[in-house]
Design an enzyme around this catalytic site. Structure first.
Site, PDB file in Angstrom:
ATOM      1  N   GLU A 179     -21.629  37.709 -39.194  1.00 22.36           N
ATOM      2  CA  GLU A 179     -22.956  37.647 -38.319  1.00 22.36           C
ATOM      3  C   GLU A 179     -23.170  38.956 -37.741  1.00 22.36           C
ATOM      4  O   GLU A 179     -23.073  38.925 -36.448  1.00 22.36           O
ATOM      5  CB  GLU A 179     -22.753  36.439 -37.605  1.00 22.36           C
ATOM      6  N   GLU A 233     -21.677  29.707 -43.913  1.00 24.28           N
ATOM      7  CA  GLU A 233     -21.405  28.927 -42.700  1.00 24.28           C
ATOM      8  C   GLU A 233     -22.365  27.762 -42.409  1.00 24.28           C
ATOM      9  O   GLU A 233     -23.746  28.483 -42.490  1.00 24.28           O
ATOM     10  CB  GLU A 233     -21.059  29.956 -41.461  1.00 24.28           C
TER      11      GLU A 233
HETATM   12  C1  IDC Z   1     -17.450  29.460 -32.696  1.00 26.70           C
HETATM   13  C2  IDC Z   1     -16.350  28.477 -32.403  1.00 26.70           C
HETATM   14  C3  IDC Z   1     -15.889  28.022 -31.171  1.00 26.70           C
HETATM   15  C4  IDC Z   1     -15.577  29.599 -30.602  1.00 26.70           C
HETATM   16  C5  IDC Z   1     -16.613  30.455 -30.806  1.00 26.70           C
HETATM   17  C6  IDC Z   1     -16.342  31.990 -30.122  1.00 26.70           C
HETATM   18  O1  IDC Z   1     -17.000  27.195 -33.095  1.00 26.70           O
HETATM   19  O2  IDC Z   1     -15.038  27.403 -31.163  1.00 26.70           O
HETATM   20  O3  IDC Z   1     -15.232  29.273 -29.237  1.00 26.70           O
HETATM   21  O4  IDC Z   1     -17.122  30.613 -32.091  1.00 26.70           O
HETATM   22  O5  IDC Z   1     -15.169  32.527 -30.965  1.00 26.70           O
HETATM   23  C7  IDC Z   1     -21.218  31.164 -35.578  1.00 26.70           C
HETATM   24  C8  IDC Z   1     -20.208  31.967 -35.795  1.00 26.70           C
HETATM   25  C9  IDC Z   1     -18.944  31.079 -35.383  1.00 26.70           C
HETATM   26  C10 IDC Z   1     -18.898  30.288 -34.258  1.00 26.70           C
HETATM   27  C11 IDC Z   1     -20.068  29.304 -34.786  1.00 26.70           C
HETATM   28  C12 IDC Z   1     -20.209  28.061 -33.774  1.00 26.70           C
HETATM   29  O6  IDC Z   1     -19.964  32.496 -37.159  1.00 26.70           O
HETATM   30  O7  IDC Z   1     -17.755  32.211 -35.147  1.00 26.70           O
HETATM   31  O8  IDC Z   1     -17.893  29.645 -34.017  1.00 26.70           O
HETATM   32  N1  IDC Z   1     -21.374  29.788 -35.082  1.00 26.70           N
HETATM   33  O9  IDC Z   1     -20.838  28.752 -32.436  1.00 26.70           O
HETATM   34  N2  IDC Z   1     -22.481  31.544 -35.874  1.00 26.70           N
HETATM   35  C13 IDC Z   1     -23.323  30.264 -35.544  1.00 26.70           C
HETATM   36  C14 IDC Z   1     -22.445  29.407 -34.925  1.00 26.70           C
END
Ligand code: IDC
Length: 301
Positions: free
Chosen positions: A136, A223
């Protein structure tokens, strides 16, 4: 059974006979939480959820991340183990270079080159491996940052793996797929990532997706979930239904975030669940149950 390599044709993903393919799968949480990366778990997704793909999320920049203070050898070991299990189960598997806090893929470009060089070499004979080269990006315009990055990474993979499918992230947390219009990467087997979290992203993002699709951009949803973009919060099944209808109508592949028991609504398992596999209805979160039902029910072939 050795899976065939998939090929992008127009905006669609196809098999070697030219039939349209829509992959459906599950993304792990960061690989530093390897608890649910095992044969029984992947098999459950394959046999009970209708999944054919596993995405392995290797965070670059977070505590324990691959490019920060993580144990590189251990993270690679977990990743290769995930690839091995998926391969044994005849599933596709996405090697995801999970940039997030680093925002620009250029920050760890040299590490990315070393990583993909090693992985593509080791996995050259794996026809089921898909490479996702930047999860991302943010504040990274497609034409001036992401594409130049991709143009350096893709040849590294192509050296060993001329035909593998490669997914390239788009700006704004992989939402700006319309940015790609008119400036696609010159490679036959590339798709562009679109991520949605249905409680946050609604018609505006769906319109962007349609705009890109109408311009012939091949989109891969690497995702998604039906909760909000934090990975937590409420579950929106109404917006979720619209998203999965859109994905199914256009044969867009999708990967569900995330395989863990972390206490947040995007996790597939409830926080108390520690069983590595063999889960039942009461072990799944609300989002997981809804998605499982949708995934298992909507498979066309
Ligand atoms: C989130 C995880 C969360 C973690 C965070 C940071 O769900 O547990 O604490 O990352 O490490 C994304 C990202 C993905 C995110 C997810 C939700 O690719 O890494 O994971 N998210 O926030 N993009 C949109 C949402």
């Amino acid at each position: 059974m050795k899976l065939e390599r998939l090929k992008v044709k127009g905006a669609k993903l196809t098999d070697t006979a030219g039939n349209t393919v829509q992959l459906r799968g599950i993304s792990t949480l960061g690989l530093r939480y390897p608890g649910f990366i095992n044969e029984g778990a992947f098999k459950t997704f394959r046999d009970e959820w209708g999944a054919d793909t596993i995405r392995l999320a290797l965070y670059t920049d977070e505590p324990g991340g691959y490019c920060t203070d993580g144990d590189k050898e251990e993270l690679k070991r977990i990743l290769l183990d995930g690839v091995r299990i998926a391969t044994e189960l005849s599933m596709y598997v996405i090697v995801d270079w999970h940039i997030l806090y680093d925002k620009s893929p250029m920050v760890y470009k040299d590490e990315a080159i070393r990583f993909f060089d090693e992985m593509a070499k080791r996995l050259a004979d794996h026809t089921n491996v898909i490479y996702e080269i930047c999860n991302e990006p943010q504040e990274s315009p497609f034409g001036t940052v992401i594409r130049p990055y991709a143009e350096e990474i893709i040849p590294v993979i192509r050296k060993y793996s001329p035909d593998s499918l490669i997914i390239v992230g788009t700006d704004n947390w992989s939402q700006d797929v319309d940015d790609v219009i008119g400036q696609r990467i010159d490679d036959d087997n590339v798709m562009y990532a679109l991520h949605f979290y249905a409680a946050t992203h609604k018609d505006k993002l769906r319109r962007k997706a349609i705009k890109a699709l109408e311009a012939g951009i091949p989109i891969f949803i690497s995702e998604c979930n039906i909760c909000d973009a934090s990975g937590d919060g409420i579950v929106d099944t109404e917006s979720g239904r619209e998203w999965f209808d859109l994905a199914d109508d256009h044969d867009l592949s999708y990967m569900i975030w995330n395989l863990s028991n972390k206490d947040e609504s995007s996790s597939i398992l409830k926080p108390h669940v520690t069983k590595p596999s063999g889960w039942s209805v009461e072990d799944y979160t609300e989002s997981a149950l809804w998605i499982k039902n949708r995934m298992a029910g909507s498979r066309k072939k």
